[in-house]
Design a protein around this motif. Structure first.
Motif, PDB file in Angstrom:
ATOM      1  N   HIS A   1      -0.117   0.538   8.638  1.00 31.06           N
ATOM      2  CA  HIS A   1       0.033  -0.796   8.297  1.00 31.06           C
ATOM      3  C   HIS A   1      -1.181  -0.773   7.367  1.00 31.06           C
ATOM      4  O   HIS A   1       0.032  -0.884   5.806  1.00 31.06           O
ATOM      5  CB  HIS A   1      -1.228  -1.883   9.057  1.00 31.06           C
ATOM      6  CG  HIS A   1      -0.752  -2.236  10.275  1.00 31.06           C
ATOM      7  ND1 HIS A   1      -0.465  -3.962  10.449  1.00 31.06           N
ATOM      8  CD2 HIS A   1       0.271  -1.650  10.659  1.00 31.06           C
ATOM      9  CE1 HIS A   1      -0.238  -4.021  11.730  1.00 31.06           C
ATOM     10  NE2 HIS A   1       0.910  -2.904  11.755  1.00 31.06           N
TER      11      HIS A   1
ATOM     12  N   LYS B   1       1.112  -1.710   3.115  1.00 27.76           N
ATOM     13  CA  LYS B   1       0.780  -2.703   2.454  1.00 27.76           C
ATOM     14  C   LYS B   1       1.333  -1.868   0.732  1.00 27.76           C
ATOM     15  O   LYS B   1       1.289  -2.653  -0.127  1.00 27.76           O
ATOM     16  CB  LYS B   1      -0.547  -2.841   2.920  1.00 27.76           C
ATOM     17  CG  LYS B   1      -1.411  -3.613   1.626  1.00 27.76           C
ATOM     18  CD  LYS B   1      -3.100  -3.794   1.888  1.00 27.76           C
ATOM     19  CE  LYS B   1      -3.617  -4.626   1.393  1.00 27.76           C
ATOM     20  NZ  LYS B   1      -2.796  -6.190   0.969  1.00 27.76           N
TER      21      LYS B   1
ATOM     22  N   TRP C   1      -7.728  -7.923   9.531  1.00 35.41           N
ATOM     23  CA  TRP C   1      -6.650  -7.606   9.096  1.00 35.41           C
ATOM     24  C   TRP C   1      -5.090  -6.666   9.187  1.00 35.41           C
ATOM     25  O   TRP C   1      -5.436  -5.606   9.572  1.00 35.41           O
ATOM     26  CB  TRP C   1      -6.936  -6.781   7.540  1.00 35.41           C
ATOM     27  CG  TRP C   1      -5.977  -6.184   6.590  1.00 35.41           C
ATOM     28  CD1 TRP C   1      -4.790  -7.176   5.853  1.00 35.41           C
ATOM     29  CD2 TRP C   1      -4.751  -5.140   6.641  1.00 35.41           C
ATOM     30  NE1 TRP C   1      -3.885  -6.547   5.260  1.00 35.41           N
ATOM     31  CE2 TRP C   1      -3.561  -5.136   5.903  1.00 35.41           C
ATOM     32  CE3 TRP C   1      -5.427  -3.857   7.488  1.00 35.41           C
ATOM     33  CZ2 TRP C   1      -2.780  -4.577   5.538  1.00 35.41           C
ATOM     34  CZ3 TRP C   1      -3.866  -3.385   7.015  1.00 35.41           C
ATOM     35  CH2 TRP C   1      -3.114  -2.894   5.755  1.00 35.41           C
ATOM     36  N   THR C   2      -4.221  -7.684   8.587  1.00 36.06           N
ATOM     37  CA  THR C   2      -3.415  -6.200   9.922  1.00 36.06           C
ATOM     38  C   THR C   2      -1.706  -6.887   8.816  1.00 36.06           C
ATOM     39  O   THR C   2      -2.069  -7.836   8.063  1.00 36.06           O
ATOM     40  CB  THR C   2      -2.438  -6.596  10.940  1.00 36.06           C
ATOM     41  OG1 THR C   2      -1.626  -8.189  10.912  1.00 36.06           O
ATOM     42  CG2 THR C   2      -3.161  -6.964  11.793  1.00 36.06           C
ATOM     43  N   ILE C   3      -0.974  -6.394   8.382  1.00 30.56           N
ATOM     44  CA  ILE C   3       0.107  -6.126   7.145  1.00 30.56           C
ATOM     45  C   ILE C   3       0.680  -7.733   7.892  1.00 30.56           C
ATOM     46  O   ILE C   3       0.543  -7.884   6.702  1.00 30.56           O
ATOM     47  CB  ILE C   3       0.932  -4.811   6.944  1.00 30.56           C
ATOM     48  CG1 ILE C   3       2.012  -4.908   6.629  1.00 30.56           C
ATOM     49  CG2 ILE C   3       1.770  -5.595   8.508  1.00 30.56           C
ATOM     50  CD1 ILE C   3       1.360  -4.661   4.981  1.00 30.56           C
ATOM     51  N   TRP C   4       1.126  -8.195   9.142  1.00 32.73           N
ATOM     52  CA  TRP C   4       0.947  -9.752   9.035  1.00 32.73           C
ATOM     53  C   TRP C   4       0.445 -10.523   8.619  1.00 32.73           C
ATOM     54  O   TRP C   4       0.608 -11.372   8.163  1.00 32.73           O
ATOM     55  CB  TRP C   4       1.293  -9.558  10.628  1.00 32.73           C
ATOM     56  CG  TRP C   4       2.553  -8.371  11.278  1.00 32.73           C
ATOM     57  CD1 TRP C   4       1.637  -7.573  11.753  1.00 32.73           C
ATOM     58  CD2 TRP C   4       3.893  -8.252  10.912  1.00 32.73           C
ATOM     59  NE1 TRP C   4       3.241  -6.622  12.368  1.00 32.73           N
ATOM     60  CE2 TRP C   4       4.242  -7.350  11.873  1.00 32.73           C
ATOM     61  CE3 TRP C   4       4.506  -8.518  10.220  1.00 32.73           C
ATOM     62  CZ2 TRP C   4       5.216  -6.226  11.319  1.00 32.73           C
ATOM     63  CZ3 TRP C   4       5.900  -8.232   9.602  1.00 32.73           C
ATOM     64  CH2 TRP C   4       6.384  -6.859  10.648  1.00 32.73           C
ATOM     65  N   SER C   5      -0.871 -10.189   8.540  1.00 35.33           N
ATOM     66  CA  SER C   5      -1.602 -10.831   7.622  1.00 35.33           C
ATOM     67  C   SER C   5      -1.375 -11.207   6.326  1.00 35.33           C
ATOM     68  O   SER C   5      -1.688 -12.746   6.190  1.00 35.33           O
ATOM     69  CB  SER C   5      -3.146 -10.496   7.804  1.00 35.33           C
ATOM     70  OG  SER C   5      -4.038 -10.274   9.547  1.00 35.33           O
ATOM     71  N   ASP C   6      -1.000 -10.613   5.650  1.00 36.46           N
ATOM     72  CA  ASP C   6      -0.476 -10.102   3.969  1.00 36.46           C
ATOM     73  C   ASP C   6       0.659 -11.089   4.140  1.00 36.46           C
ATOM     74  O   ASP C   6       0.835 -12.062   3.182  1.00 36.46           O
ATOM     75  CB  ASP C   6      -0.226  -8.912   3.469  1.00 36.46           C
ATOM     76  CG  ASP C   6      -1.790  -8.124   3.228  1.00 36.46           C
ATOM     77  OD1 ASP C   6      -3.021  -8.961   3.566  1.00 36.46           O
ATOM     78  OD2 ASP C   6      -2.028  -7.238   2.975  1.00 36.46           O
ATOM     79  N   VAL C   7       1.543 -10.876   5.685  1.00 35.36           N
ATOM     80  CA  VAL C   7       2.965 -11.342   5.036  1.00 35.36           C
ATOM     81  C   VAL C   7       2.506 -12.617   5.162  1.00 35.36           C
ATOM     82  O   VAL C   7       3.354 -14.106   4.290  1.00 35.36           O
ATOM     83  CB  VAL C   7       3.873 -10.666   6.322  1.00 35.36           C
ATOM     84  CG1 VAL C   7       5.012 -11.742   5.807  1.00 35.36           C
ATOM     85  CG2 VAL C   7       4.407  -9.364   6.038  1.00 35.36           C
ATOM     86  N   LYS C   8       2.164 -13.425   5.791  1.00 31.13           N
ATOM     87  CA  LYS C   8       1.182 -15.093   6.341  1.00 31.13           C
ATOM     88  C   LYS C   8       0.803 -15.011   4.349  1.00 31.13           C
ATOM     89  O   LYS C   8       1.449 -16.275   4.838  1.00 31.13           O
ATOM     90  CB  LYS C   8       0.731 -15.140   6.673  1.00 31.13           C
ATOM     91  CG  LYS C   8       0.637 -16.796   7.714  1.00 31.13           C
ATOM     92  CD  LYS C   8      -0.739 -16.767   8.296  1.00 31.13           C
ATOM     93  CE  LYS C   8      -1.277 -17.852   9.020  1.00 31.13           C
ATOM     94  NZ  LYS C   8      -1.943 -18.330   9.959  1.00 31.13           N
TER      95      LYS C   8
END
Length: 453
Positions: free
Chosen positions: A256, A260, A430-437
């Motif tokens: 992840h 990022k 945090w995960t990469i999906w948090s950033d996408v959201k």
């Protein structure tokens, strides 16, 4: 619990993707004998060649020349295995000598490049500055081990000798025991390494670990496994020749973290194109008062690093000098300056702030690696100097152009502790999906002009 087998499997499957991609290219060549079903055989051969060549051995410490040697050995094993399988299976798996050569060349280039990219991304996400806590009798052993890890003197932020006055020798920075916590709070520290004898009962190890953890700093301890009651997580890992226990409030998936950085690079390149277009339109308007188009300021980034931060200038040229006059009107309680109808903002400044166009130059900060697309907002140096240790933990993550608090009604937040709370919620989960959201929410905020002033 992190171990070498997990790191090995990550590399194994990343390289497998390269092998399949190269195989698909060969399949699409004119007059090829290979079919898509043959990709399964290529995948199986990859596993054999990977383990036979010991691809994972000393992976992160191999230089470019040794990496090329390892990749060539891997591909020689691969191509020999490929030829043997084709001979054994006869009509069931047909591949010409030219196809083997094409595959050997493309796969060597692909595996070599992906290995270099992985190392580059790993180094960019783990360019560590280390604070060492040890005792005099173990100092030489610790320094020797750090050298085997490839750490240079500039990677060692400071050394604390727990049993006596620091040695004032060499180019290393020596820190008094009583100054260690303050030093970690005010300097750029990524990790703490503690190497003390387990018999040293006068050292309150739990105290030291907790003090560093609250700042978001990972703590690595080379001692027998203590049952310490700390709020973070523990992992057993290798640190050179030492077996260590790592204490941290967060351990993130390396895949992840790499994703990022890839998203940051792609996003920053797109953002810089938008910046170029905006610059052509905004530059003549911003320069009307004779000042610069781009405002540059020292900001504090990950774990206390100071970097040059860029924005389209939205304030008068004397804005920094006038800030002290306006501190009494600060609407934010502690840690940050915020003021509605700030008299220092220019006419065009109101527009570019409302539309968030002032942020576009920060895509250069993202490309350089000082910032990320998503993270916590970087404070000014004077704001950072007033942080408490727990507030510094919001800087344990790379700062971002946007973040959780910016898409959570930033105009309504008037207490810096609320900002910190949102930042830590982002960091802790945090995960990469948090950033996408958050990126999607940021686009919505900009389009509907929510929150920015």
């Amino acid at each position: 619990m992190e171990n070498s087998s997990r790191r090995q499997s990550n590399l194994l499957f990343v390289q497998l993707a390269v092998v399949i991609l190269v195989g698909m290219v060969i399949v699409e060549l004119p007059y090829t004998d290979m079919t898509r079903s043959d990709l399964i055989i290529l995948g199986l051969i990859h596993f054999f060649a990977y383990y036979s060549s010991r691809m994972e051995e000393n992976f992160w410490n191999r230089d470019a020349i040794r990496e090329l040697e390892k990749v060539v050995i891997y591909n020689v094993i691969f191509s020999l295995s490929l030829s043997f399988i084709a001979f054994m299976l006869e009509e069931n798996f047909i591949i010409s000598r030219w196809e083997v050569i094409y595959f050997l060349v493309l796969n060597t280039m692909g595996i070599y490049l992906i290995n270099l990219v992985l190392k580059g991304l790993h180094q960019s996400t783990a360019a560590n500055r280390l604070l060492v806590l040890t005792v005099s009798e173990r100092l030489d052993q610790v320094l020797t081990n750090l050298q085997t890890l490839g750490l240079k003197p500039e990677n060692i932020a400071g050394i604390v000798l727990m049993d006596k006055e620091p040695k004032q020798v060499g180019d290393l920075h020596w820190v008094q025991v009583e100054d260690a916590i303050h030093f970690a709070k005010t300097e750029a520290i990524d990790k703490v390494f503690i190497n003390v004898p387990s018999s040293q009962t006068d050292l309150d190890l739990a105290y030291w670990i907790s003090e560093f953890e609250v700042m978001g700093i990972e703590v690595n301890v080379h001692v027998n496994l203590y049952d310490l009651d700390t709020f973070g997580s523990k992992k057993i890992r290798h640190f050179g020749n030492f077996h260590i226990i790592s204490f941290s409030s967060n351990f993130y998936s390396i895949s992840h973290v790499i994703l990022k950085r890839i998203v940051d690079i792609i996003g920053s390149l797109v953002g810089l194109v938008l910046f170029g277009i905006a610059y052509l339109i905004l530059a003549p308007i911003i320069k009307k008062d004779g000042g610069p188009v781009i405002f540059a300021q020292d900001r504090v980034g990950r774990n206390g690093r100071v970097f040059k931060f860029y924005k389209f200038r939205s304030m008068s040229q004397d804005a920094e000098a006038r800030k002290s006059e306006l501190l009494e009107q600060n609407q934010m309680q502690g840690g940050m300056f915020k003021m509605d109808n700030d008299p220092r903002i220019t006419k065009i400044g109101h527009f570019i702030r409302k539309t968030s166009l002032d942020e576009l130059p920060q895509f250069y900060n993202v490309l350089k690696g000082d910032m990320s697309l998503v993270g916590t907002r970087p404070p000014t140096v004077d704001e950072f100097e007033a942080y408490t240790p727990s507030q510094k933990r919001r800087l344990s993550f790379k700062p971002g152009i946007t973040g959780l608090w910016q898409v959570s009604g930033r105009s309504d937040i008037t207490n810096f502790d609320e900002v910190v709370k949102l930042d830590l919620a982002y960091i802790d989960n945090w995960t990469i999906w948090s950033d996408v959201k958050i990126i999607l929410l940021t686009i919505k905020v900009i389009l509907f002009r929510e929150g920015a002033k």
